[in-house]
Design a protein around this motif. Structure first.
Motif, short mmCIF file in Angstrom:
data_model
loop_
_atom_site.label_atom_id
_atom_site.label_comp_id
_atom_site.label_asym_id
_atom_site.label_seq_id
_atom_site.Cartn_x
_atom_site.Cartn_y
_atom_site.Cartn_z
N ASN A 963 15.04 88.02 -39.50
CA ASN A 963 14.87 87.18 -40.69
C ASN A 963 14.17 87.94 -41.81
N LYS A 964 14.40 87.48 -43.02
CA LYS A 964 13.73 88.10 -44.17
C LYS A 964 12.27 87.70 -44.16
N LYS A 965 11.44 88.59 -44.59
CA LYS A 965 9.99 88.42 -44.44
C LYS A 965 9.50 87.12 -45.07
N ASP A 966 9.84 86.87 -46.32
CA ASP A 966 9.30 85.72 -47.03
C ASP A 966 10.17 84.48 -46.91
N LEU A 967 11.19 84.55 -46.10
CA LEU A 967 12.10 83.42 -45.96
C LEU A 967 11.53 82.45 -44.93
N LYS A 968 11.18 81.24 -45.41
CA LYS A 968 10.52 80.28 -44.52
C LYS A 968 11.49 79.64 -43.55
N PHE A 969 12.77 79.69 -43.87
CA PHE A 969 13.78 79.12 -42.99
C PHE A 969 14.56 80.26 -42.34
N HIS A 970 15.06 80.01 -41.15
CA HIS A 970 15.84 81.07 -40.49
C HIS A 970 17.13 81.28 -41.25
N TYR A 971 17.51 82.54 -41.37
CA TYR A 971 18.70 82.86 -42.17
C TYR A 971 19.96 82.19 -41.65
N SER A 972 19.96 81.84 -40.37
CA SER A 972 21.17 81.22 -39.80
C SER A 972 21.43 79.84 -40.38
N SER A 973 20.44 79.25 -41.06
CA SER A 973 20.65 77.92 -41.65
C SER A 973 21.31 77.99 -43.02
N LEU A 974 21.40 79.18 -43.61
CA LEU A 974 21.93 79.29 -44.97
C LEU A 974 23.41 78.88 -45.09
N PRO A 975 24.27 79.30 -44.16
CA PRO A 975 25.67 78.85 -44.29
C PRO A 975 25.83 77.35 -44.28
N SER A 976 24.96 76.68 -43.53
CA SER A 976 25.05 75.22 -43.47
C SER A 976 24.79 74.60 -44.84
N LEU A 977 23.88 75.20 -45.60
CA LEU A 977 23.59 74.69 -46.94
C LEU A 977 24.82 74.83 -47.83
N ALA A 978 25.46 75.98 -47.75
CA ALA A 978 26.66 76.21 -48.56
C ALA A 978 27.79 75.27 -48.13
N ALA A 979 27.89 75.01 -46.83
CA ALA A 979 28.92 74.09 -46.34
C ALA A 979 28.70 72.69 -46.89
N GLU A 980 27.44 72.27 -46.93
CA GLU A 980 27.12 70.96 -47.51
C GLU A 980 27.53 70.91 -48.98
N MET A 981 27.31 72.00 -49.68
CA MET A 981 27.70 72.06 -51.08
C MET A 981 29.21 71.92 -51.23
N MET A 982 29.94 72.58 -50.35
CA MET A 982 31.41 72.47 -50.41
C MET A 982 31.85 71.03 -50.16
N ILE A 983 31.23 70.40 -49.19
CA ILE A 983 31.59 69.01 -48.88
C ILE A 983 31.29 68.12 -50.07
N SER A 984 30.21 68.44 -50.80
CA SER A 984 29.82 67.65 -51.97
C SER A 984 30.69 67.91 -53.19
N GLY A 985 31.58 68.89 -53.09
CA GLY A 985 32.50 69.13 -54.19
C GLY A 985 32.22 70.35 -55.02
N PHE A 986 31.28 71.19 -54.58
CA PHE A 986 31.00 72.42 -55.31
C PHE A 986 31.93 73.52 -54.83
N PRO A 987 32.42 74.33 -55.76
CA PRO A 987 33.27 75.45 -55.32
C PRO A 987 32.43 76.54 -54.68
N LEU A 988 33.04 77.26 -53.74
CA LEU A 988 32.37 78.37 -53.07
C LEU A 988 33.11 79.66 -53.42
N GLU A 989 32.33 80.69 -53.72
CA GLU A 989 32.92 81.97 -54.06
C GLU A 989 33.54 82.59 -52.82
N LEU A 990 34.83 82.86 -52.91
CA LEU A 990 35.56 83.45 -51.80
C LEU A 990 35.61 84.97 -51.94
#
Length: 1996
Positions: A963-990
């Motif tokens: 994990n990144k030193k100052d990252l309070k959340f485990h990096y493995s949770s980051l894709p889930s955040l982006a997936a939620e954004m996609m479900i909410s209608g935000f485009p994801l950079e491919l």
């Protein structure tokens, strides 16, 4: 409120004077209009009066038709003029004070509880609702009529509250003495028109007036009058009130409806009163209406005539009531006025033929028919409605009435619940191309059209259904009667009884707006702005009555305009609209206006477009609900042209409705305005509206009055104060004067105030959506917190500071990754050790990842991640929206400046290019342009860059696995955040457009997270391709309501994907859940810095086309030259897809075509496009190395249907031009076509899409896409299919083994005829089951679309296997039959032997029974006789000898070779390892050393041979000293020869093994000819090889050693087979085995046993071995099946078996086993299977023992049953023992191997029952003994089975392709031995494992095939000097050409670990080293055995 002039004629009934002095103006006038002063002629006014239900319209929309009929003059004198005399005055005074009026009232309430209603009779004893007023005979209890002038005490019986029940009780009282009928009247109108109080004769005091729908009994003018108080009801038009009216009408008949209107104060609500009455009670009610004008001062009543003359609206209102009106005071306390009113009511009753308004008339009213609240028997009880009290409904104030009206509208529009954006972005089943729809679809269709930027959304028409259409047709039926022209033309046209007012389209817009969540509101307003419509600014909420300011909805709107500065220079401005500071012009009106304010405003902004909706717009109707009080705003944006109406951006605001009724909005508006514009009718000075107007006039702010009843030109009354007349003037002149006035005040005012949206809430008590929504406020605060960090930072340095991971480090990583795959880039392939360079490159890339991972995490990103993790629900969406908004705001100004600077620099460069300037100035200009371009790129900063940073944080952390030193959340949770954004209608950079690279790790992880959240949903991928700025994103946004960036300054970079959910109704037509839209960067883009390349475009096109199920090819304009490049790129991409077996579809969208309606032009355009596509296909075919000529050969394409022509986007010139409606229509047609085509597709799952991205990108990284593409999904599906195939083949094989066993038994039981049909019939069921399983798999599996391509092939393979099994078994059975026939003589002889032995044993026993008693002597006697018998019977048969195998071999070889040489070779035993030697130097002589004759060579060979010693190493050392060993320079050649000889050796071994299997030793016995055949095979193969060998000659020793080697293999086989043959065919051995059996027979006879007993025992002795053999065979088959299930390595197919072999090898770390696996894999597989079976036997011995004993028991039972069945059958035919035995053997012919005829005669046995009993007992005893014989596992000898379990499994797994890769020895994974197509294997190995080394060195190669084939290096195939490039490896020869090797950069840790672990062993084995060019990369040594083993699951 709207007001009328005060100077109207006083029409008070109390005008005193003679009849000749005054006009007879009675309270109720029944007269011809000519009898009074003629009213003012009806004016053609067009603006209806504003009211809560009418939009911005005027009178002509609401006024009634002319009177239905004119009254007869004869009736007009029934009420003579009133004369003023004393008597009358006295009576008047007396009447006013003396009479008592009883006041009995009934109030309606709904109970808040569910308590059942009770009758009023029971509860209160009072008069209940619905009392008939026709015959009042008596008062009920103590309730009495209230007399005039009375003031009943509060709380008395006069104030009775009644519960509403489902029925009404009748109550009556006595009629008056004069006999006149009692009256029922209904009073309605505005509460402002009456004054309640104790003296109000008609209505009573105020307390009573608070509740509408009150029935009061009043005594007026000697009449008992029931007064239904409906005051204010028409302002609360809602269904429960309708229901109460229905109950009233259920029992009452109404004589008259009294409509009260205040003189001089005609309001919008008053105007709606009659409309309401008609709607509720129907048109027939107009015959019962009397208008009562009320006055406050007596002098006012004289103005009634003037009012009628001067106010056309009032005139129309009176005409509508057939000119029946009356006047009275507001307090209604004048007795004579009331008396006259009663008289007029009576007169009306007479004129109506003494008919009242009845229940039947009410029941036929259209409102009732359309309402679910109907009176009568089917009326729904009020107690059933939502448990609300009726009292709460009827006591509503104006706000509640508006609320209920809004609720009714929303219900009418079927708007349920909160509307979300996602609900309206779903594709729906409807055609928005139609301009009409059903009412319930209005909201949906409106929004769908709006999302497509179709401004015709506000001109939808309601489509009537068939019933409505037929009803209208029948109501409009033409009359055949000629009639009267005047009546027909000028008379009122009857309104159909069922006609209702259409829904106003602005009500639709506002209803959706109110029901939408804030995100849909924002999207709506954004789309309204794009359609150039006015936007809601101040919105009175009908549900809360609070004024709301939807600031949030403006946040995403940007405006651009051009203005001219003082120097005349034009400059552009681009601003978010909420930040724009502009002058604002406010428009409002007081009272009704004949001119349309909205239409007038449109003429100032854009006369060609209805920015503001007005009464003449399509979709306008007479009624409106939600628009009154709404303030709309629109901006005029100048284009910098001379034609601009205003030189600066100006905001225009429009207050809908009467400004006097909406003072709050008016105050806010006028305070913010720069200029106030009021539209005024002719007002009286005393009008209260004049107070406001006076204020505006005195204020310093500019004020313009537009006078509807004035025709004066533009006049400046004082500075900044103008008036303009509108009446009867040329509209163009008027508009120009208004524009001039506005411009004058804006330009001349020194301190012109500026309007800014963000300032609206200041100092105003209004609700701001952003402030009151907690989620929105939190989101803004969080986003602002991030933006604050950017303040005072240089925009061009922000990304570098705050987003370090995506900058230089990421770009370096991308570059190195491309170098890894492409030999032309970097230094990767410059050296010869590709793998070392590759490892070095990967190490550098890993270091970059380390740097990314250890870089500081900016506070900016910390906040972003923290907020995404902590926010819930809408908070996240608000936060992201706000962040995007604030970032755009932060960057807009700087970006605009940079773009301006870039354009200037670009212009300079272009000008210099035109001059062909190559000077220093040109260079400097280009450098400057490059600098600005880089700044511009650095300054672009949006939400996509933040997400890109997140992606790089994730990729770097996952690469270094921490994990990144100052990252309070485990990096493995980051894709889930982006997936939620996609479900909410935000485009994801491919694809990262800046780096031109796909962040594969990140995208894969996000899609995995998406699958976790949604499931593995099916998606239809729709992508778009086209040149830059051709409208791709705009098209997608319009089609699906998306929000891809579309501004010119923010062109799409790279590729983005967005999910669009498919609606549930569409899922019935479509086979997927989502449409996944991919928007892409434009082809031929300038890329700002001018670095775009054709290669980049090819990559993008190939990637996008490969991803999409359908690709839209967007072509802009009609210039074919510009089309050429993009078409070639696109065609090439599709050509590549065809080569890799992807089948996307495409459509061409031809945008900006000038005339899309011209059919001929379209046909010509299609023809030219077809020609161009075919031309581009030929060009692309050359590049792709194929000969395709037509585009239709590349992809299924229909030029007629797959090409769409689009109109230009804008209808006019921006910035004020609205979108072209034809463009929206084109969008809709395209969408329908896309969805229609999509309905035929299953789409792909998200997991498949993820794999597709990986495959495409990995292939694109290589230079040769088609060569490099590897379809991971197809590979995975194929592997699964292979596993299923393995199961299907096992089913067939195991069934065939059982069938084979059955028929072998039959053959051995003397059935020597087997037909192929017998086998087919036996296999039919299994075959059908397999075929059914196959069909189910291919048709129902989730990957059936991919599987279909292999279906035919696998069905054929299964059929072929089945046929091969049948044929193979038939062949075996035929051989068995032949063997049976060949043994017939032997079997016959055996029968003779046994018969003789049986009879002789019997005779001997009987002869010795009485002479010998000692058993020992018996035995000696029997032995003597036995020897004599055997000698006698076999005296003519020669004995079979044992074989002396090596003598035969030596003898045969010595015939062609020297005996001494053969013996020497046999003695040295070198032949045993000839198949696995590390070199073959001892066996060859290079031809370049042999310049002598053949004889000399032969002599030399002999000399060499004689000098060989036992020590191979020593002999080779001597040879080296003597010069015969190959010198170093020939080491390359040595290796080539080694491979050649080794392959020859293995080939010959395989051929001889095949011959051994076919040799008939087992049936004919051993013969030396079999050895001869094998050695001849070796000899011929070696000689054939010698004939083609050019560089060396094989010594004799090679032929001898190889012959000895294969003979050694044959010895083991032949010896075993000959032993079996002897046992089966040597009578001596056979008889020797029978001795014990006949000794027992001898003993039994000796002891006196019966023949039956002895024969039974004899039969059992014969059965026992047969039973045991059958049990062994059955157990072997069962165990093989069980092992396939239990042993993991044997569960699936051969690749799975290979994976377990490799795991086993790694765990054992035995190099010799590895060597066997690499060089002789088939044998190693066999050995592994055998070992696994042995291990299973050891581990599962108890289970196996139980299985065996269970089979034994089952077989014993079968035999026992056969004994009984034989007895039954024999007895039924009266048969003897022989018949019994025949029946017995027939029953068991499939189960056991028995002899067809009894070996002894059973005919003497007659008692078959006794035989059965004896035999059963004997059999039971023997089976018990057999069970006891197998007490432990070791007692089982599975080798006795016909086919051992390991042999069955080996046959199953090893009948497949065993061809090995010519480079690395990887085994082809195909399950068919002689399969079609190329050999292939998923992953290859290091070629050094196969001994490959670098020519001219002793360095083993470390190259891996899949890496090498992507390089520019070469190899030398087949010991030749021909150099072949690795990438052209197929040119190396047939063995290379038949292999498919795809470039692959997979890690392959297993084989890298193997090379490092066994480096020394490999070096020793090949006598080479891993040094120099073949140095092992350091990275390889880092792999552990654990990682190697883990990689097997990943790669295999």
């Amino acid at each position: 409120m709207d007001q009328l002039d005060d100077d109207v004629m006083d029409t008070s009934p109390e005008s005193y004077g003679d009849s000749g002095d005054v006009m007879d103006i009675s309270s109720v006038s029944y007269r011809n209009p000519n009898d009074v002063n003629s009213p003012v002629a009806h004016q053609n006014t067009d603006d209806p009066m504003d009211n809560p239900y009418v939009t911005d319209q005027e009178a002509d929309d609401v006024v009634a038709a002319p009177p239905v009929a004119h009254q007869n003059p004869d009736t007009m004198m029934d009420n003579p003029p009133v004369k003023h005399d004393e008597k009358y005055t006295e009576n008047l005074k007396k009447d006013n004070y003396d009479q008592f009026v009883t006041d009995s009232k009934i109030e309606f309430q709904m109970q808040p509880t569910s308590t059942p209603f009770t009758s009023l009779d029971q509860d209160l004893g009072g008069k209940t609702l619905g009392t008939s007023n026709k015959s009042h005979e008596e008062y009920k209890d103590n309730v009495k009529p209230v007399e005039e002038g009375s003031n009943p005490k509060p709380g008395g019986n006069a104030n009775i509250e009644a519960h509403v029940s489902s029925g009404f009780n009748d109550s009556s009282h006595n009629n008056m003495d004069h006999g006149d009928p009692d009256l029922t009247i209904a009073v309605f109108g505005s509460s402002d028109a009456v004054e309640f109080g104790c003296g109000n004769i008609l209505l009573g005091d105020k307390q009573n007036a608070e509740l509408p729908m009150i029935i009061q009994e009043r005594k007026i003018s000697e009449h008992c009058v029931s007064v239904i108080n409906m005051i204010g009801s028409h302002e609360a038009d809602f269904k429960p009130v309708n229901h109460v009216i229905g109950q009233l009408m259920n029992e009452n008949e109404i004589h008259a409806f009294i409509f009260v209107v205040q003189l001089g104060q005609l309001t919008d609500a008053d105007q709606m009163g009659i409309e309401w009455l008609q709607r509720i009670f129907g048109d027939r009610v107009l015959s019962f209406v009397i208008i009562v004008f009320t006055y406050e001062r007596e002098e006012e009543c004289d103005t009634i005539i003037d009012d009628l003359k001067n106010n056309s609206i009032l005139e129309q209102l009176v005409k509508k009531c057939e000119e029946r009106y009356h006047t009275c005071s507001k307090i209604m306390n004048n007795q004579s006025e009331m008396r006259e009113l009663i008289d007029r009511i009576k007169r009306l009753f007479t004129d109506n033929n003494q008919q009242c308004y009845t229940r039947e008339m009410y029941s036929s009213s259209p409102d009732l028919q359309n309402s679910e609240y109907q009176s009568g028997a089917e009326t729904v009880s009020i107690g059933d409605t939502n448990a609300q009290t009726l009292g709460s409904l009827v006591q509503t104030d104006k706000g509640d009435k508006q609320k209920l009206g809004a609720e009714q509208l929303i219900d009418r529009l079927h708007l349920k619940g909160k509307l979300r954006t996602v609900d309206f972005l779903k594709p729906v089943v409807q055609s928005q191309s139609q301009e009409s729809c059903a009412e319930e679809e209005l909201a949906s269709v409106f929004l769908q059209k709006l999302m497509m930027m179709d401004y015709r959304a506000r001109s939808l028409q309601i489509m009537e259904n068939n019933e409505q259409h037929h009803a209208r047709q029948s109501s409009n039926g033409l009359s055949e009667d000629n009639g009267d022209a005047f009546d027909n033309i000028f008379g009122e046209t009857a309104k159909p009884s069922d006609e209702t007012d259409a829904v106003h389209l602005m009500d639709v817009q506002m209803a959706v707006f109110y029901c939408a969540d804030s995100f849909l509101k924002q999207l709506m307003v954004t789309k309204l702005s794009q359609c150039q419509f006015a936007l809601p600014l101040l919105v009175p909420n009908p549900f809360t009555q609070q004024i709301e300011f939807p600031l949030w909805t403006f946040r995403q709107i940007n405006k651009s305009w051009k203005t001219t500065d003082d120097t005349g220079k034009i400059y552009s401005k681009f601003q978010p609209v909420y930040k724009a500071e502009t002058p604002m012009v406010a428009f409002f009106r007081f009272g009704p206006a004949s001119s349309s304010k909205s239409q007038l405003m449109n003429s100032l902004i854009n006369e060609k477009h209805n920015t503001f909706f007005h009464r003449n717009c399509p979709g306008s109707s007479r009624t409106r609900v939600l628009m009154d009080g709404v303030v709309e705003i629109a901006w005029y944006c100048p284009s910098g042209e001379k034609t601009d109406r205003f030189t600066h951006c100006v905001a225009f605001c429009n207050l809908h409705g009467d400004a006097g009724a909406h003072e709050t909005q008016l105050d806010i508006l006028t305070e913010m305005a720069s200029v106030n514009v009021a539209i005024l009718p002719q007002l009286d000075k005393k009008d209260k509206s004049m107070t406001k107007i006076q204020t505006f006039y005195e204020d310093s702010k500019p004020f313009i009055c537009l006078l509807t009843e004035n025709d004066s030109a533009l006049t400046e009354m004082r500075k900044g104060k103008y008036k303009i007349g509108l009446k009867g003037r040329n509209q163009s002149v008027v508009f120009e004067e208004i524009r001039k006035a506005i411009n004058n005040v804006l330009l001349s005012t020194e301190s012109c105030s500026f309007f800014k949206l963000e300032n609206v809430p200041k100092n105003n008590d209004i609700r701001v959506d952003e402030v009151n929504d907690d989620d929105c406020r939190k989101g803004k605060e969080a986003a602002q917190q991030m933006i604050n960090l950017l303040e005072n930072k240089d925009l061009t340095e922000i990304k570098e500071s705050f987003l370090p991971c995506q900058g230089m480090l990421w770009h370096q990583w991308c570059q190195k990754n491309k170098e890894l795959y492409r030999p032309t880039l970097g230094e990767l392939h410059k050296g010869s050790n590709i793998e070392k360079n590759k490892s070095s490159k990967k190490s550098e890339m890993q270091k970059i990842r380390e740097l990314q991972q250890t870089s500081d995490l900016s506070h900016f990103i910390k906040i972003f991640i923290q907020k995404l993790n902590s926010f819930l629900g809408d908070e996240v969406a608000y936060f992201l929206k706000w962040l995007g908004i604030l970032l755009d705001n932060f960057t807009t100004e700087n970006l605009s400046a940079l773009l301006h600077e870039y354009n200037e620099k670009w212009s300079i460069v272009l000008n210099l290019k035109k001059k062909h300037d190559k000077s220093q100035q040109m260079t400097a200009a280009q450098v400057e342009l490059e600098r600005v371009s880089e700044k511009l790129q650095a300054a672009t900063f949006g939400l996509e860059h933040i997400l890109r940073e997140i992606s790089q944080i994730y990729e770097s952390c996952s690469s270094v696995k921490r994990n990144k030193k100052d990252l309070k959340f485990h990096y493995s949770s980051l894709p889930s955040l982006a997936a939620e954004m996609m479900i909410s209608g935000f485009p994801l950079e491919l694809m990262d457009g800046d780096a031109a690279h796909v962040p594969l790790i990140w995208v894969t992880a996000v899609l995995d997270a998406l699958i976790q959240k949604l499931g593995n949903k099916r998606v239809y991928v729709l992508s778009v391709l086209g040149i830059q700025s051709s409208g791709k994103s705009t098209m997608l946004n319009a089609m699906f309501g998306l929000q891809f960036a579309v501004s010119a300054g923010r062109c799409t970079r790279g590729a983005f994907m967005q999910l669009v959910k498919v609606s549930e109704e569409m899922k019935t037509q479509l086979k997927f859940d989502y449409i996944l839209v991919v928007d892409t960067e434009g082809l031929r883009a300038l890329e700002l810095a001018g670095r775009s390349t054709r290669n980049h475009d090819n990559e993008m096109a190939t990637f996008v086309v490969g991803l999409g199920n359908m690709t839209l090819i967007n072509i802009f304009g009609e210039n074919t030259a510009e089309m050429q490049d993009i078409l070639q790129i696109v065609v090439q991409a599709f050509m590549r897809m065809k080569k890799i077996r992807l089948n996307p579809s495409c459509m061409f969208v031809h945008q900006n075509v000038s005339d899309v309606t011209a059919g001929e032009k379209n046909m010509e355009g299609r023809r030219r496009l077809q020609e161009k596509l075919d031309e581009m296909t030929k060009l692309a075919a050359k590049e792709e190395d194929c000969d395709t000529e037509f585009f239709s050969d590349v992809i299924a394409f229909d030029i007629q249907n797959d090409v769409k022509y689009f109109s230009q986007l804008w209808e006019g010139s921006p910035p004020m031009a609205p979108p072209n409606p034809d463009y929206s229509r084109n969008i809709q047609e395209l969408k329908e076509t896309v969805l229609s085509k999509a309905s035929n597709s299953n789409g792909i799952t998200l997991s498949q899409f993820r794999m597709r991205i990986n495959d495409l990108w990995n292939a694109l990284l290589n230079e040769n896409f088609v060569f490099s593409f590897k379809n991971t999904l197809e590979i995975a599906v194929y592997r699964k299919l292979e596993t299923m195939y393995s199961d299907w083949t096992w089913s067939l094989r195991s069934a065939m083994i059982s069938t084979e066993e059955k028929f072998f038994n039959r053959i051995n039981n003397a059935n020597i005829k087997v037909q192929e049909n017998d086998l087919l019939a036996d296999m039919r069921m299994t075959k059908e089951q397999v075929e059914k399983s196959m069909m189910s798999y291919f048709e129902e599996d989730k990957d059936k679309d991919i599987l279909c391509q292999w279906r035919g092939r696998f069905e054929t393979r299964i059929k072929d296997l089945h046929d091969d099994l049948v044929k193979g078994t038939k062949r075996k059975l035929d051989e068995a039959i032949e063997q049976k026939k060949a043994r017939e003589q032997l079997d016959q002889r055996r029968t003779e032997y046994e018969n003789k032995l049986f009879s002789r044993s019997k005779e001997l026993a009987l002869s010795l029974r009485n002479t010998v008693t000692d058993e020992h002597m018996l035995k000696e006697e029997f032995d003597t006789m036995w020897s004599k018998w055997v000698t006698e019977m076999t005296k003519d048969i020669p004995p079979l000898k044992d074989i002396n195998f090596w003598e035969d071999v030596t003898q045969i070889l010595s015939e062609n070779h020297e005996l001494t040489l053969v013996n020497e070779c046999l003695k040295q035993k070198d032949f045993k390892r000839i198949a696995c030697r590390s070199d073959y130097c001892d066996y060859i002589i290079l031809k370049k050393h042999l310049e002598r004759s053949d004889e000399t060579a032969s002599s030399a060979e002999t000399t060499e041979s004689s000098k060989k010693t036992k020590s191979g190493i020593f002999s080779r050392f001597i040879e080296y000293l003597r010069g015969t060993q190959k010198p170093p320079e020939n080491m390359d050649l040595n290796a080539e020869l080694y491979y050649s000889i080794r392959d020859l050796t293995h080939k010959i071994i395989r051929e001889t093994e095949m011959k051994m299997k076919k040799s008939p030793v087992g049936t004919q016995g051993y013969n030396e000819s079999f050895v001869q055949e094998i050695t001849d095979c070796v000899k011929k193969s070696v000689q054939k090889h010698k004939s083609v060998s050019q560089k060396y000659k094989l010594k004799k020793e090679f032929t001898i050693d190889l012959s000895l080697h294969v003979c050694e293999i044959a010895r083991l086989t032949f010896t075993e087979l000959h032993k079996e043959f002897r046992e089966a065919n040597d009578p001596r051995l056979y008889l020797d085995k029978q001795k014990t059996q006949y000794w027992n027979i001898f003993k039994n006879y000796y002891k006196g046993a019966t023949t039956t007993t002895i024969l039974s025992e004899f039969i059992c002795s014969k059965l026992e071995p047969s039973i045991l053999q059958a049990v062994y065979n059955e157990t072997a088959i069962g165990l093989a099946t069980q092992m396939r299930s239990d042993i993991q390595a044997l569960r699936e197919n051969r690749p799975n078996l290979e994976k377990h072999i490799l795991r086993f090898l790694a765990e054992k770390e035995d190099f010799d086993q590895y060597r066997q696996y690499i060089h002789n894999p088939r044998e190693h597989f066999k050995l592994f299977i055998k070992n696994e079976v042995d291990r299973y036997f050891t581990e599962q011995n108890k289970q196996i023992l139980n299985i065996f004993k269970g089979n034994l028991k089952q077989k014993g039972q079968i035999v026992s049953n056969a004994v009984k069945a034989a007895t039954v059958e024999a007895k039924s035919q009266n048969g003897d023992g022989c018949m019994w035995f025949r029946c017995f053997t027939k029953t068991l012919r499939d189960e056991l191997q028995l002899t067809g005829n009894s070996c002894v005669d059973l005919s003497e046995i007659k008692d078959v029952d006794f035989l059965e009993n004896v035999l059963s007992d004997s059999l039971e005893e023997r089976m018990t003994n057999l069970q006891n014989c197998f007490k432990k596992f070791n007692d089982i000898k599975m080798e006795k089975s016909r086919k051992r379990p390991d042999e069955i499994l080996i046959e199953h797994f090893c009948q497949c392709c065993w061809v090995q890769c010519p480079f690395c020895k990887a085994i082809c994974t195909n399950t068919m031995e002689d399969h079609l197509g190329d050999h292939c294997v998923p992953f290859h190995r290091n070629v050094g494992l196969n001994g490959w080394f670098y020519r001219g060195t002793t360095n083993l190669s470390v190259n891996i095939c899949t890496t090498a084939v992507g390089s520019d290096q070469s190899f030398y195939p087949n010991s030749s000097d021909d150099e072949v490039l690795w990438k052209e490896y197929r040119k190396g020869g047939p063995e290379y050409a038949n292999w498919s090797i795809t470039p692959d950069h997979s890690e392959l840790p297993y084989w890298k670990w193997f090379v490092c672990r066994f480096q020394k062993d490999l070096e020793t084995n090949y006598n080479k080293t891993f040094q120099g060019h073949g140095e092992i990369p350091d990275e390889w040594r880092k792999y552990t055995k654990k990682e190697a083993l883990e990689s097997l699951d990943k790669y295999l």
